[in-house]
Design a protein around this motif. Structure first.
Motif, mmCIF file in Angstrom:
data_model
loop_
_atom_site.group_PDB
_atom_site.id
_atom_site.type_symbol
_atom_site.label_atom_id
_atom_site.label_comp_id
_atom_site.label_asym_id
_atom_site.label_seq_id
_atom_site.Cartn_x
_atom_site.Cartn_y
_atom_site.Cartn_z
ATOM 1 N N SER A 1 0.844 -1.187 0.000
ATOM 2 C CA SER A 1 0.000 0.000 0.000
ATOM 3 C C SER A 1 0.885 1.245 0.000
ATOM 4 O O SER A 1 2.036 1.196 0.466
ATOM 5 N N PRO A 2 0.366 2.367 -0.509
ATOM 6 C CA PRO A 2 1.176 3.600 -0.509
ATOM 7 C C PRO A 2 1.639 3.994 0.887
ATOM 8 O O PRO A 2 2.747 4.480 1.065
ATOM 9 N N ASP B 1 0.469 -0.355 -4.609
ATOM 10 C CA ASP B 1 0.930 0.981 -4.954
ATOM 11 C C ASP B 1 1.333 0.989 -6.421
ATOM 12 O O ASP B 1 2.379 0.461 -6.802
ATOM 13 N N SER C 1 -3.974 5.397 -8.288
ATOM 14 C CA SER C 1 -3.441 4.396 -7.366
ATOM 15 C C SER C 1 -4.233 4.350 -6.071
ATOM 16 O O SER C 1 -4.388 3.283 -5.460
#
Length: 623
Positions: A201-202, A401, A394
């Motif tokens: 994940s970002p 990501d 995104s």
């Protein structure tokens, strides 16, 4: 290190010089692997499914760093090498909180000497992680053999290397840490660092990257006091020369020979661009559609676009199309499940594997260009994805990501349609260093998708017809019990050819009163669904008349009368037998079928039974 730098040698290399294949692993607080990259699989030989959830110390030579043990201790099959410096100090300035036990990054060198595999020398860097995520250590590792390609036996070596002034000197290497701002293009190094953390994940990747930059960038120190920043590189293949570019315009010559005069530059460029795209479409048309196999067709369509037209191509199909079901009903929506059936690219091998894996089933969010393409059935062109647009796209996807993969790239989405129904779509992207997609490319992509959609629909129809025929044939074949009164029964249906597997052949066994068993073998003339339907009717009639306990010859005469009433095209051969185990008697009647074979149990001897042949079912007028 204190060993001297050759006079005149540069003390820093460009960042690109340090690009090496990296293994990236994240270890949780219990010492178990929570993230295992494709590079880790290549380096250590363990697949992702085998590694995730396993103790990291069983898979990698970094037990001392994870357990905060003293340096120089051997761990399992891994042995530290005294000839290589093991840098447990960060080598950068930092507060006391970074140097307390277990709170600073460590690096070192180890040798894997397991029985049954080649010796593996590994350099590694381990970062402690803090924060809400499960990860507690980030491990980077690389094969040390690639640093001594000049023929040394060890990483320290008496390895000879020429300096900038031509003189040779000894070389030693050590993994260490440094501020990324000490190197040229520091911002580019910082931006490229998230590339090593795919399928995160970002928030998680951003947290880890921030800590790596704070604790120190991974570098290799050489004996002549040279440090090279390490960035991930899986080996970018060179693009074939002359492909993807425009042909050079012809110009006149001054050697006296007659030559075509060069047209105006803008006309020549336009002509070359159109010719290039027509040649590309012609080449693609010759490559795709060579098979009616759906999986092969998908691979051909996707691979045809790379690298001549695009740098990345991914094909998604609706679940109903991939399953070989009927034609999809209605337009797709946010609940439609899509399968990523193939991905082709000329980026670093493995870069896309974790984030966009082949075979993944996914429903695309509404506020994305992917949803716009599949819902409208029209191409979507984004000449250049800005950071803001890439971050927004995104953000619509959880647990991945996409920013390092899509930001600053040119994107073209084209639908795969047949009879105005979207069967799938293709995602095409070009790298930032390449000319972005334009309106002419959109037209070319739409034409490519139109031809691909027709080929995919043909393959889908063929797959659907195969599934229908298989289902029909399976429903027609009887479920014969292996044990009946006085006999054991074994059956096998084996078509003579792939195209002839659906037809009118049938066999059956019917339980009769008095412990008797009726055995039937028949064949409707011809192949295909019509013959299979006729076979189903005749088989039902035989089972019904068998229950009436008719003698074999009488049953076949009644079946002949029924076939004539059903139509002139009903022709079949049939062999009907009634076995009575009490009397040890077998009565057989034959209507044009090949005779049965009797195999004797005591010696395995076989003989063909000599029976009156009779006329096939449906001929009529013959006894």
């Amino acid at each position: 290190m204190d060993s001297g730098v050759p006079p005149g040698a540069s003390r820093q290399r460009p960042a690109a010089a340090g690009r090496i294949p990296l293994a990236v692993v994240v270890v949780d607080g219990d010492g178990l692997v929570s993230h295992w990259s494709t590079g880790a699989r290549r380096l250590f030989g363990h697949a992702k499914d085998e590694a995730v959830g396993q103790p990291a110390t069983d898979l990698m030579p970094v037990a001392g760093a994870l357990a905060a043990e003293e340096r120089g201790v051997a761990h399992g099959p891994y042995d530290t090498d005294p000839d290589l410096d093991t840098a447990l100090d960060t080598g950068i300035e930092g507060g006391p909180e970074l140097h307390s036990r277990g709170s600073y990054p460590t690096a070192g060198y180890a040798t894997l000497s397991e029985r049954g595999r080649d010796r593996l020398d590994v350099v590694w860097w381990v970062y402690p992680l803090v924060g809400p995520g499960p990860g507690r250590h980030l491990v980077l590792a690389a094969d040390a053999a690639q640093f001594r390609r000049d023929g040394a036996d060890g990483p320290d070596g008496a390895e000879s290397r020429a300096g900038a002034d031509g003189r040779a000197g000894d070389r030693r290497i050590s993994p260490a840490f440094a501020l990324h701002t000490e190197f040229p293009d520091a911002e580019a190094l910082a931006r490229r660092l998230p590339d090593i953390l795919p399928n995160m994940s970002p928030a998680d990747s951003g947290r880890i990257v921030a800590q790596v930059l704070e604790l120190g960038y991974p570098v290799l120190e050489f004996s002549y006091h040279e440090r090279v920043p390490v960035t991930p590189d899986w080996g970018v293949p060179k693009r074939p020369a002359g492909r993807g570019g425009l042909p050079e315009p012809l110009d006149g010559g001054g050697d006296g020979e007659s030559r075509r005069a060069a047209p105006r530059p803008e006309l020549d460029l336009e002509y070359a661009a159109v010719r290039e795209r027509l040649e590309f479409l012609n080449e693609v048309s010759g490559r795709i559609g060579s098979s009616l196999d759906l999986a092969r067709t998908i691979r051909e369509v996707t691979s045809a676009a790379v690298p001549r037209f695009t740098d990345f191509a991914g094909t998604h199909l609706r679940a109903a199309v991939l399953a070989g079901e009927g034609f999809p009903d209605g337009p797709p929506d946010a609940t439609t499940v899509w399968h990523r059936v193939w991905v082709e690219h000329n980026d670093e091998p493995g870069r896309w594997d974790d984030t966009v894996p082949i075979g993944e089933a996914i429903a695309f969010p509404e506020h994305t260009p992917f949803f716009q393409c599949m819902s409208t059935g029209e191409p979507v062109l984004i000449p250049r994805l800005s950071e803001e647009a890439g971050d927004r796209i995104s953000g619509e996807f959880e647990k991945r990501d996409l920013r390092p993969l899509i930001n600053h790239r040119s994107m073209l989405l084209v639908p795969l349609k047949a009879r105005d129904v979207v069967l799938g779509f293709m995602v095409l992207m070009r790298r930032p260093d390449r000319q972005p997609f334009d309106d002419m490319d959109r037209t070319t992509g739409a034409e490519l998708a139109a031809r691909a959609g027709l080929v995919l629909d043909n393959a889908r129809m063929y797959t659907y017809q195969e599934n229908v025929a298989d289902t029909l044939q399976d429903s027609m074949l009887p479920r014969v019990p292996p044990h009946m009164a006085g006999c054991d029964i074994a059956t096998r249906y084996l078509p003579g050819a792939r195209l002839g597997r659906i037809g009118g052949d049938w066999f059956d066994a019917v339980k009769l009163p008095g412990s008797r068993t009726a055995l039937v073998v028949g064949d409707v003339m011809g192949h295909g669904l019509n013959s299979a339907a006729m076979m189903g009717q005749l088989r039902t009639a035989v089972r019904t008349m068998a229950a009436l306990e008719l003698p074999p010859a009488q049953l076949l005469r009644n079946l002949d009368d029924l076939a004539q009433r059903l139509g002139e095209l009903y022709l079949a051969t049939c062999l009907y037998a009634v076995y009575d185990p009490i009397r040890s008697e077998l009565q057989i009647a034959n209507a044009g079928h090949i005779p049965p074979v009797l195999v004797r149990a005591e010696d395995g001897e076989a003989e063909i039974l000599d029976l009156p042949t009779g006329a096939p079912i449906g001929v009529g007028g013959v006894a």
